[in-house]
Design a protein around this motif. Structure first.
Motif, PDB file in Angstrom:
ATOM      1  N   SER A   1      35.358  47.542  36.140  1.00 20.68           N
ATOM      2  CA  SER A   1      35.346  46.192  35.370  1.00 20.68           C
ATOM      3  C   SER A   1      34.102  46.113  34.303  1.00 20.68           C
TER       4      SER A   1
ATOM      5  N   HIS B   1      37.880  44.022  31.689  1.00 17.05           N
ATOM      6  CA  HIS B   1      39.180  43.601  32.212  1.00 17.05           C
ATOM      7  C   HIS B   1      39.928  42.492  31.557  1.00 17.05           C
ATOM      8  N   HIS B   2      41.027  42.438  32.034  1.00 15.53           N
ATOM      9  CA  HIS B   2      41.778  41.032  31.344  1.00 15.53           C
ATOM     10  C   HIS B   2      41.822  40.031  32.200  1.00 15.53           C
ATOM     11  N   ARG B   3      41.980  38.791  31.641  1.00 11.90           N
ATOM     12  CA  ARG B   3      42.124  37.539  32.549  1.00 11.90           C
ATOM     13  C   ARG B   3      43.120  37.601  33.751  1.00 11.90           C
TER      14      ARG B   3
ATOM     15  N   ALA C   1      43.076  39.659  36.129  1.00 13.67           N
ATOM     16  CA  ALA C   1      43.130  41.132  36.659  1.00 13.67           C
ATOM     17  C   ALA C   1      42.846  41.235  38.207  1.00 13.67           C
TER      18      ALA C   1
ATOM     19  N   SER D   1      38.876  37.016  30.158  1.00 11.63           N
ATOM     20  CA  SER D   1      38.862  38.605  29.717  1.00 11.63           C
ATOM     21  C   SER D   1      37.376  38.778  29.372  1.00 11.63           C
TER      22      SER D   1
ATOM     23  N   GLY E   1      44.839  45.841  32.190  1.00 10.02           N
ATOM     24  CA  GLY E   1      45.409  45.793  30.923  1.00 10.02           C
ATOM     25  C   GLY E   1      46.718  46.919  30.660  1.00 10.02           C
TER      26      GLY E   1
END
Length: 490
Positions: free
Chosen positions: A203, A208-210, A212, A219, A262
């Motif tokens: 990460s 990272h994406h919100r 995850a 994010s 993602g």
């Protein structure tokens, strides 16, 4: 055509070498001793020197640092005996361009000459002027050699691996490489691999994406993406977990990666500079570091010397950092007494430049109202060690912790380390094998120092590490060795 000199004690081999080099259009000469070699270098000013290790009047490696110190000095190719890896390693770390093993054919030496000349041309063309070395202080041959390599590394896009003990200035060199490179206008992103949480390494590096993972409420762009267009500096790369080493290897190969959580890959155009104080080759042999990643990191290697091998640089560093610290604190610039400078110059500096800066700051604060810094401004624990050394240390006793395999010594090492006269059993001869006797004495002095350190630091590992100039891990190892861990607090 190039000017070439061979320094070897075999006259027949020298004659064959000179004849062969002249047939290839070079101007070649020879010398059979170190003394003669020095004279020929001063007069003929060769571009490449082939230097034998074993010569009638000394070790050829002693001449390498002298050659490296010369302005526009020649490239050095050391000729070592077969099966002598220590000499090969010392040759390269001392500043030699390459080494070849005996017995060597004329063709082998011709190829080595061509490579040395190519290297010389690249080094000359790498920087038309002097590189910006802001913050890097020193004039020793070892440092000058590293600065020459810095200029060459900065001009390329190759991955750079900086090696050296803790505190030798690896990040300072990494920043200088970035500052002198075509990417200087881009970002410099430093990553301390030792400080990365194992659970969040990917990460941190790749973003990272919100949603995850638990806690990922927004994010986040990773450090690799932040370095796009600039330089990514991986400090203590040997601490990177094996699983993340595999993931990072692919990023190096393709400059593409997928953020955690993602669905699409993103790209980042970064230049990698890595640093370590560990032996990555040994780690790779034990399976603790990926060999394929190590091969990728070795594009351009710079080995930074420890401070104890930078003759003459201690005084320059002390004066430079004292001035800087005084300016920061709003104090008048201070000078150092000859006794204080001699004391600092004689220290082994196991913590290298980082330790030196800490000691100078303590001295400046202690001498806040005095124009001259002298030994009485040393903190109490150091004055105690100095007194012990003056009263009890035998002239021929080894310095505390002096050992070829362990350079972590007490603060102000040999100059201030206490010790008792050795026990010779009353008959003037050492008892038992010297190696065992020496180890017992080293262990005794080490334990005595830890007892003194315990008192001076109040049992705090953090304070003790700062005083001793060693890492927390090294200090804990010493404490475990002597069964003293329970007496300390974090």
């Amino acid at each position: 055509m190039a000017r070439v000199l061979i320094v070897d004690d075999d006259p027949l081999f020298c004659e064959m070498f000179c004849d062969a080099m002249q047939l290839h259009g070079h101007e070649a000469g020879s010398a059979c001793t170190l003394h003669e070699g020095r004279e020929r270098i001063a007069v003929a000013k060769p571009e490449v020197v082939f230097l034998d290790v074993r010569l009638p009047d000394g070790n050829g490696l002693d001449l390498v640092t002298d050659i490296v110190a010369l302005a526009d000095g020649p490239e050095v190719v050391v000729i070592t005996a077969a099966g002598d890896p220590a000499a090969a390693e010392q040759a390269i770390t001392s500043g030699a361009w390459d080494y070849i093993q005996k017995p060597a054919s004329i063709e082998t030496m011709r190829v080595a000459l061509d490579r040395a000349l190519c290297h010389r041309r690249r080094r000359t063309a790498a920087h038309g002027g002097v590189p910006d070395m802001s913050g890097i202080v020193g004039e020793s041959p070892r440092l000058k050699h590293c600065l020459a390599m810095l200029g060459e590394a900065a001009a390329s896009e190759a991955t750079v691996l900086l090696t050296g003990e803790t505190g030798t200035g690896k990040e300072l060199f990494a920043r200088a490489i970035h500052r002198n490179s075509p990417r200087a206008s881009g970002p410099f992103v430093a990553v301390d691999c030792a400080a990365l949480s194992p659970a969040l390494v990917e990460s941190e590096l790749f973003g990272h994406h919100r949603g995850a993972f638990t806690g990922a409420v927004t994010s986040r762009m990773g450090l690799v993406r932040q370095a796009d267009g600039g330089t990514l500096f991986l400090d203590e790369v040997g601490e990177l977990p094996l699983e993340q080493q595999r993931a990072f290897l692919r990023v190096l190969q393709e400059r593409r990666f997928r953020p955690v959580g993602g669905s699409e890959e993103v790209t980042s155009d970064f230049r990698l500079v890595a640093a370590t104080n560990r032996n990555l080759w040994d780690m790779a042999g034990r399976g603790a570091f990926r060999q394929d990643l190590l091969y990728r990191l070795q594009g351009f290697m710079v080995s930074l010397p420890p401070l104890r091998e930078r003759a003459g640089d201690v005084r320059l560093l002390v004066i430079h950092h004292a001035r800087r610290i005084c300016e920061r604190l709003g104090l008048a610039v201070k000078s150092f007494s000859p006794e204080m400078l001699a004391l600092l110059d004689g220290h082994m500096w196991p913590g290298n430049v980082r330790e030196l800066v800490n000691v100078v700051e303590m001295l400046v604060l202690s001498a806040r109202h005095d124009p001259v810094i002298s030994p009485e401004h040393l903190p109490a624990p150091f004055r105690v060690l100095l007194a012990r050394a003056r009263v009890t240390r035998a002239d021929d006793a080894p310095s505390a912790f002096e050992d070829s395999g362990d350079r972590d010594v007490a603060p102000f090492g040999g100059a201030l380390s206490g010790g008792k006269p050795r026990d010779d059993g009353g008959n003037g001869t050492a008892v038992g094998a010297w190696k065992e006797h020496r180890q017992r004495e080293l262990d005794r002095v080490e334990r005595e120092y830890l007892v003194e350190l315990l008192r001076a630091s109040g049992g705090s590992v953090t304070v003790a590490g700062s005083i001793a100039g060693v890492s927390r891990q090294r200090l804990y190892a010493m404490l475990r060795k002597h069964g003293m861990v329970r007496q300390w607090r974090a």
